[in-house]
Design a protein around this motif. Structure first.
Motif, PDB file in Angstrom:
ATOM      1  N   ARG A 117       0.955   4.134  -2.741  1.00  0.00           N
ATOM      2  CA  ARG A 117       0.654   5.527  -2.378  1.00  0.00           C
ATOM      3  C   ARG A 117       1.758   6.447  -2.883  1.00  0.00           C
ATOM      4  O   ARG A 117       1.502   7.518  -3.416  1.00  0.00           O
ATOM      5  CB  ARG A 117       0.504   5.672  -0.864  1.00  0.00           C
ATOM      6  CG  ARG A 117      -0.833   5.247  -0.341  1.00  0.00           C
ATOM      7  CD  ARG A 117      -1.085   5.775   1.058  1.00  0.00           C
ATOM      8  NE  ARG A 117      -0.038   5.463   1.998  1.00  0.00           N
ATOM      9  CZ  ARG A 117      -0.047   4.427   2.833  1.00  0.00           C
ATOM     10  NH1 ARG A 117      -1.058   3.591   2.838  1.00  0.00           N
ATOM     11  NH2 ARG A 117       0.935   4.228   3.670  1.00  0.00           N
ATOM     12  N   ARG A 129       0.826  -1.205   0.000  1.00  0.00           N
ATOM     13  CA  ARG A 129       0.000   0.000   0.000  1.00  0.00           C
ATOM     14  C   ARG A 129       0.859   1.254   0.000  1.00  0.00           C
ATOM     15  O   ARG A 129       0.596   2.204  -0.712  1.00  0.00           O
ATOM     16  CB  ARG A 129      -0.882   0.006   1.243  1.00  0.00           C
ATOM     17  CG  ARG A 129      -2.336  -0.076   0.924  1.00  0.00           C
ATOM     18  CD  ARG A 129      -3.091   0.108   2.167  1.00  0.00           C
ATOM     19  NE  ARG A 129      -3.531  -1.204   2.567  1.00  0.00           N
ATOM     20  CZ  ARG A 129      -4.571  -1.444   3.303  1.00  0.00           C
ATOM     21  NH1 ARG A 129      -5.252  -0.466   3.798  1.00  0.00           N
ATOM     22  NH2 ARG A 129      -4.928  -2.646   3.585  1.00  0.00           N
ATOM     23  N   LYS A 130       1.913   1.235   0.830  1.00  0.00           N
ATOM     24  CA  LYS A 130       2.798   2.393   0.926  1.00  0.00           C
ATOM     25  C   LYS A 130       3.489   2.655  -0.415  1.00  0.00           C
ATOM     26  O   LYS A 130       3.574   3.792  -0.860  1.00  0.00           O
ATOM     27  CB  LYS A 130       3.845   2.159   2.015  1.00  0.00           C
ATOM     28  CG  LYS A 130       4.764   3.327   2.231  1.00  0.00           C
ATOM     29  CD  LYS A 130       5.730   3.074   3.362  1.00  0.00           C
ATOM     30  CE  LYS A 130       6.639   4.262   3.568  1.00  0.00           C
ATOM     31  NZ  LYS A 130       7.594   4.037   4.644  1.00  0.00           N
ATOM     32  N   TYR A 178      -6.229   5.674  -4.995  1.00  0.00           N
ATOM     33  CA  TYR A 178      -5.380   6.243  -3.948  1.00  0.00           C
ATOM     34  C   TYR A 178      -6.113   6.282  -2.614  1.00  0.00           C
ATOM     35  O   TYR A 178      -5.568   5.925  -1.577  1.00  0.00           O
ATOM     36  CB  TYR A 178      -4.925   7.652  -4.344  1.00  0.00           C
ATOM     37  CG  TYR A 178      -4.038   8.298  -3.316  1.00  0.00           C
ATOM     38  CD1 TYR A 178      -2.695   7.956  -3.212  1.00  0.00           C
ATOM     39  CD2 TYR A 178      -4.545   9.260  -2.441  1.00  0.00           C
ATOM     40  CE1 TYR A 178      -1.883   8.535  -2.269  1.00  0.00           C
ATOM     41  CE2 TYR A 178      -3.733   9.856  -1.497  1.00  0.00           C
ATOM     42  CZ  TYR A 178      -2.407   9.486  -1.415  1.00  0.00           C
ATOM     43  OH  TYR A 178      -1.598  10.072  -0.470  1.00  0.00           O
ATOM     44  N   LEU A 199      -6.273   3.044  -0.949  1.00  0.00           N
ATOM     45  CA  LEU A 199      -4.986   2.584  -0.422  1.00  0.00           C
ATOM     46  C   LEU A 199      -4.661   3.191   0.941  1.00  0.00           C
ATOM     47  O   LEU A 199      -3.704   2.781   1.582  1.00  0.00           O
ATOM     48  CB  LEU A 199      -3.862   2.932  -1.395  1.00  0.00           C
ATOM     49  CG  LEU A 199      -3.888   2.179  -2.716  1.00  0.00           C
ATOM     50  CD1 LEU A 199      -2.864   2.768  -3.664  1.00  0.00           C
ATOM     51  CD2 LEU A 199      -3.647   0.704  -2.498  1.00  0.00           C
ATOM     52  N   GLN A 200      -5.435   4.164   1.374  1.00  0.00           N
ATOM     53  CA  GLN A 200      -5.177   4.776   2.675  1.00  0.00           C
ATOM     54  C   GLN A 200      -5.433   3.759   3.783  1.00  0.00           C
ATOM     55  O   GLN A 200      -6.310   2.909   3.669  1.00  0.00           O
ATOM     56  CB  GLN A 200      -6.072   6.008   2.880  1.00  0.00           C
ATOM     57  CG  GLN A 200      -5.802   7.111   1.890  1.00  0.00           C
ATOM     58  CD  GLN A 200      -4.361   7.571   1.916  1.00  0.00           C
ATOM     59  OE1 GLN A 200      -3.806   7.821   2.973  1.00  0.00           O
ATOM     60  NE2 GLN A 200      -3.751   7.657   0.756  1.00  0.00           N
TER      61      GLN A 200
END
Length: 64
Positions: A9, A5-6, A25, A28-29
């Motif tokens: 992002r 995810r990071k 996006y 994905l937080q």
């Protein structure tokens, strides 16, 4: 999962996102549960470090 995810992002942060990319996006937080788990883990680790340091300080001052 969090590492992927990071990375995603960071990738999306480098571009000017369109509507579909903006939705991806946002997806994905981190969730509230992930943030809470991270906070709890971090706090527990900090408490262990502080307890260890305080116990070593007490031993040092009591022997002098």
């Amino acid at each position: 999962m969090a590492l992927m995810r990071k990375k995603l992002r960071n990738y999306f942060g480098e571009k000017s996102p369109g509507d579909a990319e903006r939705q991806v996006y946002q997806a994905l937080q981190p969730s509230a549960q992930e943030v809470a788990q991270w906070c709890a883990t971090s706090c527990a680790l900090l408490q262990r470090i502080l307890a260890k340091n305080l116990s070593s300080v007490g031993k040092t001052t009591s022997t002098t």
